[in-house]
Scaffold this motif. Structure first.
Motif, PDB file in Angstrom:
ATOM      1  N   LYS A   1       0.455  -0.788   0.188  1.00 40.82           N
ATOM      2  CA  LYS A   1       0.073  -0.331  -0.130  1.00 40.82           C
ATOM      3  C   LYS A   1       0.580   1.172   0.057  1.00 40.82           C
ATOM      4  O   LYS A   1       1.694   1.136   0.511  1.00 40.82           O
ATOM      5  CB  LYS A   1      -1.170   0.119   1.417  1.00 40.82           C
ATOM      6  CG  LYS A   1      -1.970  -0.748   1.306  1.00 40.82           C
ATOM      7  CD  LYS A   1      -2.737  -0.719   2.599  1.00 40.82           C
ATOM      8  CE  LYS A   1      -3.961  -2.030   2.352  1.00 40.82           C
ATOM      9  NZ  LYS A   1      -4.796  -1.864   3.388  1.00 40.82           N
ATOM     10  N   ALA A   2       0.612   2.293  -0.325  1.00 40.89           N
ATOM     11  CA  ALA A   2       0.747   3.747  -0.805  1.00 40.89           C
ATOM     12  C   ALA A   2       0.568   4.487   0.400  1.00 40.89           C
ATOM     13  O   ALA A   2       0.079   4.754   0.509  1.00 40.89           O
ATOM     14  CB  ALA A   2       0.464   4.364  -2.335  1.00 40.89           C
ATOM     15  N   SER A   3       2.143   4.665   0.906  1.00 44.19           N
ATOM     16  CA  SER A   3       1.920   6.096   2.626  1.00 44.19           C
ATOM     17  C   SER A   3       2.987   6.520   2.166  1.00 44.19           C
ATOM     18  O   SER A   3       2.110   7.681   3.509  1.00 44.19           O
ATOM     19  CB  SER A   3       3.305   5.006   3.530  1.00 44.19           C
ATOM     20  OG  SER A   3       4.581   4.875   3.146  1.00 44.19           O
ATOM     21  N   VAL A   4       3.784   6.926   1.590  1.00 43.98           N
ATOM     22  CA  VAL A   4       3.725   8.988   0.694  1.00 43.98           C
ATOM     23  C   VAL A   4       3.874   8.261  -0.501  1.00 43.98           C
ATOM     24  O   VAL A   4       4.148   7.683  -1.318  1.00 43.98           O
ATOM     25  CB  VAL A   4       5.684   8.922   1.772  1.00 43.98           C
ATOM     26  CG1 VAL A   4       5.549   9.917   1.443  1.00 43.98           C
ATOM     27  CG2 VAL A   4       5.221   8.377   3.010  1.00 43.98           C
TER      28      VAL A   4
ATOM     29  N   ARG B   1      13.838  19.183   0.945  1.00 46.16           N
ATOM     30  CA  ARG B   1      12.829  20.238   1.165  1.00 46.16           C
ATOM     31  C   ARG B   1      11.745  19.053   2.199  1.00 46.16           C
ATOM     32  O   ARG B   1      11.305  19.209   3.038  1.00 46.16           O
ATOM     33  CB  ARG B   1      11.857  20.552   0.586  1.00 46.16           C
ATOM     34  CG  ARG B   1      13.303  22.150   0.045  1.00 46.16           C
ATOM     35  CD  ARG B   1      11.781  22.774  -0.546  1.00 46.16           C
ATOM     36  NE  ARG B   1      12.387  23.569  -1.994  1.00 46.16           N
ATOM     37  CZ  ARG B   1      11.512  24.226  -3.004  1.00 46.16           C
ATOM     38  NH1 ARG B   1      10.875  24.505  -3.420  1.00 46.16           N
ATOM     39  NH2 ARG B   1      12.211  25.312  -3.072  1.00 46.16           N
ATOM     40  N   GLU B   2      11.851  17.212   1.570  1.00 43.58           N
ATOM     41  CA  GLU B   2      11.327  16.695   1.918  1.00 43.58           C
ATOM     42  C   GLU B   2      11.441  15.651   3.299  1.00 43.58           C
ATOM     43  O   GLU B   2      12.398  16.160   2.999  1.00 43.58           O
ATOM     44  CB  GLU B   2      11.133  15.613   0.912  1.00 43.58           C
ATOM     45  CG  GLU B   2      10.833  16.137  -0.551  1.00 43.58           C
ATOM     46  CD  GLU B   2      10.320  16.789  -0.543  1.00 43.58           C
ATOM     47  OE1 GLU B   2       8.515  15.988   0.337  1.00 43.58           O
ATOM     48  OE2 GLU B   2       8.951  17.619  -1.434  1.00 43.58           O
ATOM     49  N   ALA B   3      10.809  15.149   3.989  1.00 43.74           N
ATOM     50  CA  ALA B   3      10.862  14.920   5.012  1.00 43.74           C
ATOM     51  C   ALA B   3      12.232  13.663   4.880  1.00 43.74           C
ATOM     52  O   ALA B   3      12.267  13.191   3.603  1.00 43.74           O
ATOM     53  CB  ALA B   3       9.522  13.790   5.359  1.00 43.74           C
ATOM     54  N   ALA B   4      12.506  13.428   6.032  1.00 39.88           N
ATOM     55  CA  ALA B   4      13.775  12.169   5.588  1.00 39.88           C
ATOM     56  C   ALA B   4      12.745  10.732   5.581  1.00 39.88           C
ATOM     57  O   ALA B   4      12.402  10.162   6.079  1.00 39.88           O
ATOM     58  CB  ALA B   4      14.225  11.952   6.932  1.00 39.88           C
ATOM     59  N   LEU B   5      13.016  10.153   4.160  1.00 36.92           N
ATOM     60  CA  LEU B   5      13.051   8.406   3.717  1.00 36.92           C
ATOM     61  C   LEU B   5      14.004   7.461   3.488  1.00 36.92           C
ATOM     62  O   LEU B   5      15.015   8.174   3.632  1.00 36.92           O
ATOM     63  CB  LEU B   5      11.888   8.986   2.901  1.00 36.92           C
ATOM     64  CG  LEU B   5      10.808  10.375   3.407  1.00 36.92           C
ATOM     65  CD1 LEU B   5      10.100   9.867   1.799  1.00 36.92           C
ATOM     66  CD2 LEU B   5       9.891   8.832   4.208  1.00 36.92           C
ATOM     67  N   SER B   6      14.115   6.347   3.680  1.00 36.24           N
ATOM     68  CA  SER B   6      14.875   5.298   3.048  1.00 36.24           C
ATOM     69  C   SER B   6      14.197   4.517   2.500  1.00 36.24           C
ATOM     70  O   SER B   6      12.617   3.822   2.773  1.00 36.24           O
ATOM     71  CB  SER B   6      15.964   5.094   4.345  1.00 36.24           C
ATOM     72  OG  SER B   6      14.903   4.492   5.080  1.00 36.24           O
ATOM     73  N   SER B   7      14.763   3.841   1.633  1.00 38.59           N
ATOM     74  CA  SER B   7      14.193   2.268   1.046  1.00 38.59           C
ATOM     75  C   SER B   7      15.771   1.844   0.318  1.00 38.59           C
ATOM     76  O   SER B   7      16.717   2.540  -0.076  1.00 38.59           O
ATOM     77  CB  SER B   7      12.910   2.627   0.103  1.00 38.59           C
ATOM     78  OG  SER B   7      12.594   1.358  -1.149  1.00 38.59           O
ATOM     79  N   LYS B   8      15.439   0.303   0.830  1.00 37.33           N
ATOM     80  CA  LYS B   8      17.143  -0.276   0.289  1.00 37.33           C
ATOM     81  C   LYS B   8      16.553  -0.680  -1.053  1.00 37.33           C
ATOM     82  O   LYS B   8      17.630   0.263  -2.145  1.00 37.33           O
ATOM     83  CB  LYS B   8      17.110  -1.758   1.128  1.00 37.33           C
ATOM     84  CG  LYS B   8      17.297  -1.668   2.428  1.00 37.33           C
ATOM     85  CD  LYS B   8      17.134  -2.754   3.266  1.00 37.33           C
ATOM     86  CE  LYS B   8      17.467  -3.235   4.661  1.00 37.33           C
ATOM     87  NZ  LYS B   8      18.049  -4.390   5.169  1.00 37.33           N
TER      88      LYS B   8
ATOM     89  N   LEU C   1      18.488   8.151  -5.236  1.00 43.15           N
ATOM     90  CA  LEU C   1      18.940   7.340  -4.701  1.00 43.15           C
ATOM     91  C   LEU C   1      19.854   8.105  -2.987  1.00 43.15           C
ATOM     92  O   LEU C   1      20.224   7.507  -1.742  1.00 43.15           O
ATOM     93  CB  LEU C   1      20.161   7.079  -4.929  1.00 43.15           C
ATOM     94  CG  LEU C   1      20.100   5.338  -6.100  1.00 43.15           C
ATOM     95  CD1 LEU C   1      20.898   5.657  -7.382  1.00 43.15           C
ATOM     96  CD2 LEU C   1      18.721   4.880  -5.805  1.00 43.15           C
ATOM     97  N   GLU C   2      20.449   9.359  -3.690  1.00 47.46           N
ATOM     98  CA  GLU C   2      21.427   9.585  -1.708  1.00 47.46           C
ATOM     99  C   GLU C   2      20.241   9.854  -0.431  1.00 47.46           C
ATOM    100  O   GLU C   2      20.078   9.927   0.535  1.00 47.46           O
ATOM    101  CB  GLU C   2      21.391  11.025  -2.333  1.00 47.46           C
ATOM    102  CG  GLU C   2      23.015  10.455  -2.877  1.00 47.46           C
ATOM    103  CD  GLU C   2      23.830  11.291  -4.051  1.00 47.46           C
ATOM    104  OE1 GLU C   2      24.702  11.874  -3.935  1.00 47.46           O
ATOM    105  OE2 GLU C   2      23.823  12.976  -3.639  1.00 47.46           O
TER     106      GLU C   2
END
Length: 315
Positions: A169-172, A211-218, A291-292
């Motif tokens: 499910k899409a969360s962001v 500007r966007e919130a801190a996010l991460s994804s492998k 990616l960064e």
């Protein structure tokens, strides 16, 4: 001459016949900021297989003034759609679906464009909302990529769509108001970006994404022509690379060689994706910064995406 008795040699059981009779042809026309792509599918048991694809460069983003698609731009769109619809007639499809995303969603006169297309071509133009685009995009991506969790990135000509998924499910949702063509158009004077122009593009993209919130994804699941082009270039330029996935280090190398205007690299680009020679540098810069931002080490290139999602949700 050998005569073949088909009644004896062509055996079709009940299940095979049912499988055959469930096949149907459909067409999807995807209106982007730069190109308008037609894709014709044979759909059997809800599995679409591409029969034909054709894209026409319309450059709609260059016809947007003060937030509106100009009359000239609207007429260009109608002309291109008319060409594609004429092609569709050759395939005897059951139905044709015409849609747009940010290319028309973000303009102030989207309703007028829809009305013009309906009046001139007797065709409904669907403009997807952002959440609907993410939902349908996931349906399409799931056909070729196991993206139960992660981040999908679709770099278009005029915008970049990023969706973070958890448990399918899409969360962001992130809608960045720039793409490979708009960055080129706003920053590059000649055909290829100079080193200074590329640095200017990189600085702009980096500041905008920060500007966007801190996010991460492998893992980044990439869809769309820009990311497919990067995969194809890297598979030719780096021995042993696959065009279905590439690493952050691969992107850094590509970025470095683009800025250095490596002749070998540009020969590769002209061999693989000549139509993207002017926009591949801005596209690579976008991928590098995403990616960064997401602290990702790998991009998986998905061969299916929003077009297939639109199709499967509509039939």
């Amino acid at each position: 001459m050998q005569i073949i008795n088909f009644s004896q040699n062509l055996l079709i059981d009940k299940n095979s016949f049912l499988f055959y009779t469930q096949s149907m042809r459909y067409a999807v026309i995807d209106i982007g900021a730069n190109t308008v792509r037609l894709q014709v599918y044979e759909v059997t048991n809800n599995v679409p297989v591409t029969l034909f694809t054709k894209k026409i460069v319309a450059g709609l983003v260059t016809y947007i003034e003060a937030g509106r698609l100009t009359e000239k731009g609207c007429q260009k769109l109608i002309k291109v759609l008319s060409t594609h619809l004429s092609t569709v007639e050759l395939f005897a499809v059951k139905k044709t679906f015409v849609f747009a995303t940010a290319s028309l969603r973000d303009i102030d006169n989207a309703d007028e464009v829809q009305q013009a297309v309906r009046a001139k071509l007797n065709t409904e133009l669907l403009i997807l909302a952002q959440e609907e685009e993410a939902k349908l995009g996931y349906i399409g991506i799931a056909l070729s990529c196991n993206a139960e969790e992660g981040c999908t990135v679709d770099i278009g000509g005029g915008s970049t769509e990023i969706v973070l998924f958890k448990n399918k499910k899409a969360s962001v949702y992130l809608n960045l108001d720039f793409g490979s063509l708009s960055l080129y158009k706003d920053n590059v004077t000649l055909v290829l970006p100079t080193s200074q122009e590329a640095k200017k593009i990189n600085s702009f993209v980096k500041k905008r994404i920060e500007r966007e919130a801190a996010l991460s994804s492998k893992v980044i699941f990439g869809i769309g022509g820009t990311i497919r082009a990067i995969g194809n270039i890297l598979s030719e330029f780096i021995s042993g690379n696959s065009n279905t996935r590439f690493s952050y280090d691969d992107v850094i190398l590509l970025h470095k060689e683009l800025l250095a205007q490596n002749p070998k690299l540009f020969r590769t680009i002209l061999q693989v994706v000549p139509e993207r020679v002017h926009t591949i540098t801005p596209g690579t810069i976008i991928v590098k910064n995403i990616l960064e931002k997401f602290k990702s080490n790998e991009v998986v290139v998905c061969n299916t995406g929003l077009r297939e999602g639109v199709l499967l949700s509509s039939i």
